[in-house]
Structures are given as structure tokens and as C-alpha cells.
Scaffold this motif. Sequence first.
Motif, PDB file in Angstrom:
ATOM      1  N   ALA A 222      18.877   6.336  31.436  1.00 40.31           N
ATOM      2  CA  ALA A 222      17.884   7.126  32.157  1.00 40.31           C
ATOM      3  C   ALA A 222      16.977   6.261  33.026  1.00 40.31           C
ATOM      4  O   ALA A 222      16.179   6.788  33.799  1.00 40.31           O
ATOM      5  CB  ALA A 222      17.035   7.921  31.165  1.00 40.31           C
ATOM      6  N   GLY A 223      17.090   4.955  32.871  1.00 43.54           N
ATOM      7  CA  GLY A 223      16.245   4.056  33.649  1.00 43.54           C
ATOM      8  C   GLY A 223      14.842   3.937  33.112  1.00 43.54           C
ATOM      9  O   GLY A 223      13.942   3.438  33.792  1.00 43.54           O
ATOM     10  N   ALA A 224      14.619   4.388  31.882  1.00 44.53           N
ATOM     11  CA  ALA A 224      13.275   4.395  31.318  1.00 44.53           C
ATOM     12  C   ALA A 224      12.882   3.063  30.702  1.00 44.53           C
ATOM     13  O   ALA A 224      11.747   2.913  30.240  1.00 44.53           O
ATOM     14  CB  ALA A 224      13.160   5.499  30.267  1.00 44.53           C
ATOM     15  N   THR A 225      13.783   2.111  30.658  1.00 40.23           N
ATOM     16  CA  THR A 225      13.467   0.816  30.074  1.00 40.23           C
ATOM     17  C   THR A 225      13.970  -0.297  30.985  1.00 40.23           C
ATOM     18  O   THR A 225      14.962  -0.126  31.706  1.00 40.23           O
ATOM     19  CB  THR A 225      14.112   0.672  28.677  1.00 40.23           C
ATOM     20  N   ALA A 226      13.287  -1.429  30.975  1.00 43.41           N
ATOM     21  CA  ALA A 226      13.706  -2.579  31.778  1.00 43.41           C
ATOM     22  C   ALA A 226      14.969  -3.189  31.181  1.00 43.41           C
ATOM     23  O   ALA A 226      15.147  -3.197  29.955  1.00 43.41           O
ATOM     24  CB  ALA A 226      12.587  -3.613  31.837  1.00 43.41           C
ATOM     25  N   VAL A 227      15.845  -3.702  32.015  1.00 48.96           N
ATOM     26  CA  VAL A 227      17.110  -4.272  31.551  1.00 48.96           C
ATOM     27  C   VAL A 227      17.347  -5.602  32.258  1.00 48.96           C
ATOM     28  O   VAL A 227      16.714  -5.912  33.279  1.00 48.96           O
ATOM     29  CB  VAL A 227      18.293  -3.321  31.836  1.00 48.96           C
ATOM     30  N   HIS A 228      18.263  -6.383  31.718  1.00 49.81           N
ATOM     31  CA  HIS A 228      18.689  -7.616  32.371  1.00 49.81           C
ATOM     32  C   HIS A 228      20.106  -7.914  31.942  1.00 49.81           C
ATOM     33  O   HIS A 228      20.604  -7.408  30.925  1.00 49.81           O
ATOM     34  CB  HIS A 228      17.762  -8.784  32.020  1.00 49.81           C
ATOM     35  N   GLY A 229      20.780  -8.728  32.726  1.00 45.94           N
ATOM     36  CA  GLY A 229      22.162  -9.089  32.439  1.00 45.94           C
ATOM     37  C   GLY A 229      22.855  -9.566  33.698  1.00 45.94           C
ATOM     38  O   GLY A 229      22.261  -9.606  34.783  1.00 45.94           O
TER      39      GLY A 229
END
Length: 298
Positions: free
Chosen positions: A140-147
Motif C-alpha cells: 500500500a506504500g504506507a511504510t518506507a522500504v529499501h532494497g
Amino acid sequence: MPQQPPVRRTPAPPSRPDASMSLLTNVMDHSLDDGYAEAAARRTAGGKGLPGKLRAKLGLAAALLLAALVVTLGAAQARISAPTLAKERQQLINRIESETSTADSLQKNVDGLRDSVSATQREALHKRGGDKAELVSLLAGATAVHGPGLKVVVDDAKQARTSGGGPRESSGFSDTGRVRDRDMQRVVNGLWQSGAEAISINGQRLTALSAIRAAGDAILVDNRPLVPPYTVLAVGNGKRMNTTFQDSADGQYLHVLEQNYGVRAAISVEDDIRLPAAPSLIVRTARAQQGNTGKGTS
């Protein structure tokens, strides 16, 4: 008787041929009225006592005096109006600074409210999603991500102009070298289809409700204007995404923009990409389904 000497008579002068035209003769002999002639004579007599150079100096002095008078009056007028103009200018500056401060304060409040709403949504997802809460929040895009992932930078042509004139495939299009909203839509959709798990444009996280559109020459993402260059970050298998995207129709479309319109693009595989959380999502229609009953919540 003595003889008288003969008397010699002087012959009369011959008469003028124009004697019969006395009026015309007078006009020709006295073309200037006597009054004008007297006035001219007095003026000539009065100026005889002044040398030519002195008269020229007096004329120049009069002209300089008139110019000095005009400059003095202008300076006096400017001195009188200067305090009023300075006061109005300072009032305008104070008003701008006050409005700018108010806008900054409101923007801070908006950012704080967005963070609060996003935290509440993540908490609700955790409560309702259980073990799948993290996955739901990520999608949902509600949390920051990385990778790992792919970085695509798209920029206007070097000699880009304004006022493009409609879609590129329309008859009214003129080549301006500017990147358009539809171009970015195709790039983003191509990355989604190539396996991207999360995408952002210039730091703006995209969600299922994000919209990319145009307002004049500006590109808006979720009603926020972006400026070139447009940096698209996509989290996923970078190498596979790179190959898939460049072989896709959208990747070929980007290549055509480079070749035919001078649009600049660069694609690189990145080891670690960090994307921020999206602003709070407002869902007005969809409702969570409870169990397998098929009934939605009210």
C-alpha cells in the motif's frame, strides 16, 4: 529796349507708366505696414548696444536657469514622495514575510497530520492483517522500504521549450523536447510490469491511488508539482528489471524519445534504494471483508 534773355523751360519729367495704378504701386512700394516697420526699427535699435556673443550668453543662461528650475522641482517632488513609497514598500515586505511564515507553519501542521494518519493506518493494518500486516503495508506504500532496484533518470532536452501542444501522437503536437506526463506514465507502468515492488518519482512514493498528470508544462504526482530531471526509483530485482524494461514496449518508447525528441534518459542498476512512505491514503469506497461471508463492513 533791352531784350530779355530767353527763358528756358525745364521739360517736365515723363509720367510713370503705372501712374494710373497708384493703389498697386503703393502696396508694392510699402509692403510692410508702417507700424510693423517702426516696431522692427525699435527692436533693432535696442539690440545694437548688445554684442552678438553677449546675447548668446544671455540666452544660454536663461536656458540653464530653466533646466535647473525643472530639476529642482523634480527633486523636491521626489523628496516629498520618497517617505510614502518607502513606507508602502516596507508594508509590502512585512506582509509577504508574514504570509510566508503562515504558509510554512501550515505546511508543518499538514506534514505532522500526515505522519500521524500514516502511523494510525499502519497500526490498523497490523491489527487487522496479522502476519500479513507488513506485506499489506508495503504494497500500500504506507511504510518506507529499501532494497536493490533500478534507477531511471529522465530529463528534458537541452534546448527544451514550453507549450508542447498536446499528445505526441496528435496532429497538433510540436517538438519542444519537454518530458510530458504521459511519458512518465509509460515509464512507471513499464517498471511495474517489469517486476517493481515499490516506486517513487523525485522522492514521491507511488501507490495504487497515485495519479500522474499535467498542469500546463508542469508534471504533477498526486497534485504535487515536480521539476526535471525526473528520478524514478524502483525496488526489485534490478538486473532482471533492467533487461525486461528495456525490451518492453515502454522501454522502446523511452528510447524513441531519446532518438527523435532529444529527451535525455539514463538507466542504472542500484544495490540499495531507499523509498519513503507515501502520504496517507484516503479510502472512500472500499471496505474490509470479514471472514468468508462475503459481507462487507458498514
